[in-house]
Design an enzyme around this catalytic site. Structure first.
Site, PDB file in Angstrom:
ATOM      1  N   ARG A  84      65.389  87.398  28.605  1.00  0.00           N
ATOM      2  CA  ARG A  84      64.117  88.097  28.707  1.00  0.00           C
ATOM      3  C   ARG A  84      64.299  89.602  28.790  1.00  0.00           C
ATOM      4  O   ARG A  84      63.322  90.329  28.906  1.00  0.00           O
ATOM      5  CB  ARG A  84      63.433  87.649  29.979  1.00  0.00           C
ATOM      6  CG  ARG A  84      62.135  86.929  29.768  1.00  0.00           C
ATOM      7  CD  ARG A  84      61.787  86.349  31.108  1.00  0.00           C
ATOM      8  NE  ARG A  84      60.414  86.095  31.251  1.00  0.00           N
ATOM      9  CZ  ARG A  84      59.879  84.873  31.236  1.00  0.00           C
ATOM     10  NH1 ARG A  84      60.625  83.834  31.020  1.00  0.00           N
ATOM     11  NH2 ARG A  84      58.609  84.722  31.439  1.00  0.00           N
ATOM     12  N   ARG A 156      49.450  77.125  38.643  1.00  0.00           N
ATOM     13  CA  ARG A 156      50.591  77.941  39.080  1.00  0.00           C
ATOM     14  C   ARG A 156      50.099  79.184  39.818  1.00  0.00           C
ATOM     15  O   ARG A 156      49.097  79.774  39.432  1.00  0.00           O
ATOM     16  CB  ARG A 156      51.423  78.379  37.858  1.00  0.00           C
ATOM     17  CG  ARG A 156      52.498  77.398  37.496  1.00  0.00           C
ATOM     18  CD  ARG A 156      53.180  77.693  36.177  1.00  0.00           C
ATOM     19  NE  ARG A 156      53.512  79.070  35.878  1.00  0.00           N
ATOM     20  CZ  ARG A 156      54.124  79.455  34.762  1.00  0.00           C
ATOM     21  NH1 ARG A 156      54.493  78.546  33.866  1.00  0.00           N
ATOM     22  NH2 ARG A 156      54.389  80.712  34.531  1.00  0.00           N
ATOM     23  N   ARG A 167      52.048  90.197  33.756  1.00  0.00           N
ATOM     24  CA  ARG A 167      53.135  89.518  33.023  1.00  0.00           C
ATOM     25  C   ARG A 167      53.171  89.964  31.559  1.00  0.00           C
ATOM     26  O   ARG A 167      54.244  90.135  30.982  1.00  0.00           O
ATOM     27  CB  ARG A 167      52.952  88.003  33.119  1.00  0.00           C
ATOM     28  CG  ARG A 167      53.339  87.465  34.491  1.00  0.00           C
ATOM     29  CD  ARG A 167      52.680  86.135  34.813  1.00  0.00           C
ATOM     30  NE  ARG A 167      53.059  85.054  33.936  1.00  0.00           N
ATOM     31  CZ  ARG A 167      52.372  83.906  33.825  1.00  0.00           C
ATOM     32  NH1 ARG A 167      51.282  83.711  34.548  1.00  0.00           N
ATOM     33  NH2 ARG A 167      52.779  82.970  33.006  1.00  0.00           N
TER      34      ARG A 167
HETATM   35  P1  AP5 Z   1      57.912  81.267  32.847  1.00  0.00           P
HETATM   36  O1  AP5 Z   1      57.667  80.031  33.566  1.00  0.00           O
HETATM   37  O2  AP5 Z   1      58.897  81.306  31.752  1.00  0.00           O
HETATM   38  O3  AP5 Z   1      56.504  81.838  32.372  1.00  0.00           O
HETATM   39  P2  AP5 Z   1      56.040  82.681  31.084  1.00  0.00           P
HETATM   40  O4  AP5 Z   1      57.048  83.275  30.212  1.00  0.00           O
HETATM   41  O5  AP5 Z   1      55.060  83.622  31.670  1.00  0.00           O
HETATM   42  O6  AP5 Z   1      55.487  81.632  30.151  1.00  0.00           O
HETATM   43  P3  AP5 Z   1      54.543  80.466  30.523  1.00  0.00           P
HETATM   44  O7  AP5 Z   1      55.330  79.347  31.106  1.00  0.00           O
HETATM   45  O8  AP5 Z   1      53.391  81.001  31.309  1.00  0.00           O
HETATM   46  O9  AP5 Z   1      53.953  80.088  29.111  1.00  0.00           O
HETATM   47  P4  AP5 Z   1      54.567  79.216  27.941  1.00  0.00           P
HETATM   48  O10 AP5 Z   1      54.912  80.123  26.807  1.00  0.00           O
HETATM   49  O11 AP5 Z   1      55.626  78.286  28.422  1.00  0.00           O
HETATM   50  O12 AP5 Z   1      53.274  78.433  27.518  1.00  0.00           O
HETATM   51  P5  AP5 Z   1      52.830  76.919  27.775  1.00  0.00           P
HETATM   52  O13 AP5 Z   1      53.543  76.019  26.832  1.00  0.00           O
HETATM   53  O14 AP5 Z   1      52.871  76.572  29.212  1.00  0.00           O
HETATM   54  O15 AP5 Z   1      58.336  82.394  33.905  1.00  0.00           O
HETATM   55  C1  AP5 Z   1      57.624  82.543  35.125  1.00  0.00           C
HETATM   56  C2  AP5 Z   1      58.229  83.664  35.947  1.00  0.00           C
HETATM   57  O16 AP5 Z   1      59.586  83.330  36.284  1.00  0.00           O
HETATM   58  C3  AP5 Z   1      58.326  85.031  35.262  1.00  0.00           C
HETATM   59  O17 AP5 Z   1      57.124  85.762  35.364  1.00  0.00           O
HETATM   60  C4  AP5 Z   1      59.478  85.663  36.041  1.00  0.00           C
HETATM   61  O18 AP5 Z   1      59.050  86.120  37.301  1.00  0.00           O
HETATM   62  C5  AP5 Z   1      60.422  84.487  36.246  1.00  0.00           C
HETATM   63  N1  AP5 Z   1      61.417  84.339  35.175  1.00  0.00           N
HETATM   64  C6  AP5 Z   1      61.553  83.278  34.319  1.00  0.00           C
HETATM   65  N2  AP5 Z   1      62.570  83.474  33.475  1.00  0.00           N
HETATM   66  C7  AP5 Z   1      63.095  84.677  33.777  1.00  0.00           C
HETATM   67  C8  AP5 Z   1      64.158  85.454  33.229  1.00  0.00           C
HETATM   68  N3  AP5 Z   1      64.893  85.019  32.191  1.00  0.00           N
HETATM   69  N4  AP5 Z   1      64.407  86.658  33.783  1.00  0.00           N
HETATM   70  C9  AP5 Z   1      63.690  87.128  34.831  1.00  0.00           C
HETATM   71  N5  AP5 Z   1      62.668  86.442  35.394  1.00  0.00           N
HETATM   72  C10 AP5 Z   1      62.367  85.236  34.867  1.00  0.00           C
HETATM   73  O19 AP5 Z   1      51.313  77.017  27.296  1.00  0.00           O
HETATM   74  C11 AP5 Z   1      50.387  77.759  28.052  1.00  0.00           C
HETATM   75  C12 AP5 Z   1      49.027  77.032  28.066  1.00  0.00           C
HETATM   76  O20 AP5 Z   1      48.498  77.036  26.742  1.00  0.00           O
HETATM   77  C13 AP5 Z   1      49.142  75.548  28.466  1.00  0.00           C
HETATM   78  O21 AP5 Z   1      48.016  75.200  29.207  1.00  0.00           O
HETATM   79  C14 AP5 Z   1      49.178  74.817  27.130  1.00  0.00           C
HETATM   80  O22 AP5 Z   1      48.646  73.507  27.228  1.00  0.00           O
HETATM   81  C15 AP5 Z   1      48.327  75.724  26.246  1.00  0.00           C
HETATM   82  N6  AP5 Z   1      48.760  75.717  24.853  1.00  0.00           N
HETATM   83  C16 AP5 Z   1      50.035  75.651  24.384  1.00  0.00           C
HETATM   84  N7  AP5 Z   1      50.049  75.691  23.040  1.00  0.00           N
HETATM   85  C17 AP5 Z   1      48.733  75.808  22.656  1.00  0.00           C
HETATM   86  C18 AP5 Z   1      48.098  75.897  21.383  1.00  0.00           C
HETATM   87  N8  AP5 Z   1      48.795  75.890  20.249  1.00  0.00           N
HETATM   88  N9  AP5 Z   1      46.737  76.012  21.382  1.00  0.00           N
HETATM   89  C19 AP5 Z   1      46.019  76.017  22.543  1.00  0.00           C
HETATM   90  N10 AP5 Z   1      46.580  75.928  23.773  1.00  0.00           N
HETATM   91  C20 AP5 Z   1      47.921  75.829  23.825  1.00  0.00           C
HETATM   92 MG    MG Z   2      56.569  77.985  30.270  1.00  0.00          MG
END
Ligand code: AP5
Ligand code: MG
Length: 215
Positions: A84, A156, A167
């Site tokens: 990241r 969450r 974010r």
């Molecule tokens: P992390 O858990 O990785 O969160 P994020 O990057 O903010 O991503 P999300 O999990 O929120 O989203 P996603 O892309 O996985 O989407 P999802 O499939 O769930 O990280 C959380 C925290 O941890 C960070 O802020 C940081 O503090 C820390 N962290 C983690 N890794 C780190 C690193 N390497 N370095 C430093 N800190 C780190 O989908 C989202 C929603 O949309 C769901 O409800 C889903 O059902 C819906 N959805 C999915 N696809 C579609 C579609 N095509 N159409 C409509 N809805 C959809």
């Molecule tokens: Mg995720």
């Protein structure tokens, strides 16, 4: 899997895990487990996560160095949420060079930021089995329980609008530079994440097939 918060990294990584029989390694999930279990890592990471900031690179790099040594990662894996930062990407490259096992592809999913905020605030997750839902088109059961295991789904702590916007800013500043990093090494494949979950999944499989036919 590269992409801003809420683009569908977790949703798509889980599908690839089933299709390719290799594990999804989600740093976000690992950190949330650590917070839940009050481990040393969890205690250090909690504040950053709740504020929507990144957990420091040294903690993340040490975590991944250990995780990638696990038996289940021997035949490959899907990285979701790591690297990241440029420092994390450089450390990963070094780790993989040491075991002569380079990255095959970097998939970047892109979605308009206002759509992402909407997706994030509508997301619900199962704390027991990790299933992912959204209140728009993939809701949990009407009583708020998980369709897979029956546990009550939750929101969450970082899925409120204010933290979602932080974010996205953090993503722009610290993670977006990875686009040119991986583009210059020829690994980057971009996928439009605006379609349905199935449409995005089909696009990812298409670019993965193209990548494997090129190697
Ligand atoms: P992390 O858990 O990785 O969160 P994020 O990057 O903010 O991503 P999300 O999990 O929120 O989203 P996603 O892309 O996985 O989407 P999802 O499939 O769930 O990280 C959380 C925290 O941890 C960070 O802020 C940081 O503090 C820390 N962290 C983690 N890794 C780190 C690193 N390497 N370095 C430093 N800190 C780190 O989908 C989202 C929603 O949309 C769901 O409800 C889903 O059902 C819906 N959805 C999915 N696809 C579609 C579609 N095509 N159409 C409509 N809805 C959809
Ligand atoms: Mg995720």
């Amino acid at each position: 899997m590269l992409g801003a918060p809420g683009v569908g990294k977790g949703t798509q990584a889980k599908k690839l895990e089933e299709d390719y029989s290799i594990p999804q390694i989600s740093t976000g999930d690992i950190l949330r487990d650590a917070v839940k279990n009050h481990t040393e890592l969890g205690v250090k990471a909690k504040r950053y996560m709740e504020e929507g900031k990144l957990v420091p690179d040294d903690l993340m790099i040490d975590l991944m160095r250990e995780r990638l040594k696990s038996d289940d990662a021997a035949n490959g894996y899907i990285l979701d949420g790591f690297p990241r930062t440029i420092s994390q990407a450089e450390a990963l490259e070094k780790m993989l060079d040491e075991v002569d096992s380079p990255i095959d592809s970097v998939i970047e999913i892109t979605v308009d930021y206002e759509d992402l905020v909407r997706r994030i605030v509508n997301r619900r997750v199962c704390p027991a089995c990790g299933s992912n839902y959204n209140l728009i088109d993939k809701p949990p059961r009407p009583d708020g329980s998980c369709a897979k295991c029956g546990e009550r789904v939750i929101q969450r702590p970082d899925d409120n609008e204010e933290t979602a916007r932080t974010r996205l800013e953090v993503y722009d500043e610290q993670t977006k530079p990875l686009r040119s990093y991986y583009s210059s090494s020829g690994l980057l494949r971009q996928v439009d994440g605006e379609g349905s979950i199935e449409e995005v999944s089909a696009s990812i499989k298409e670019v993965l097939q193209i990548s494997s036919s090129l190697t």
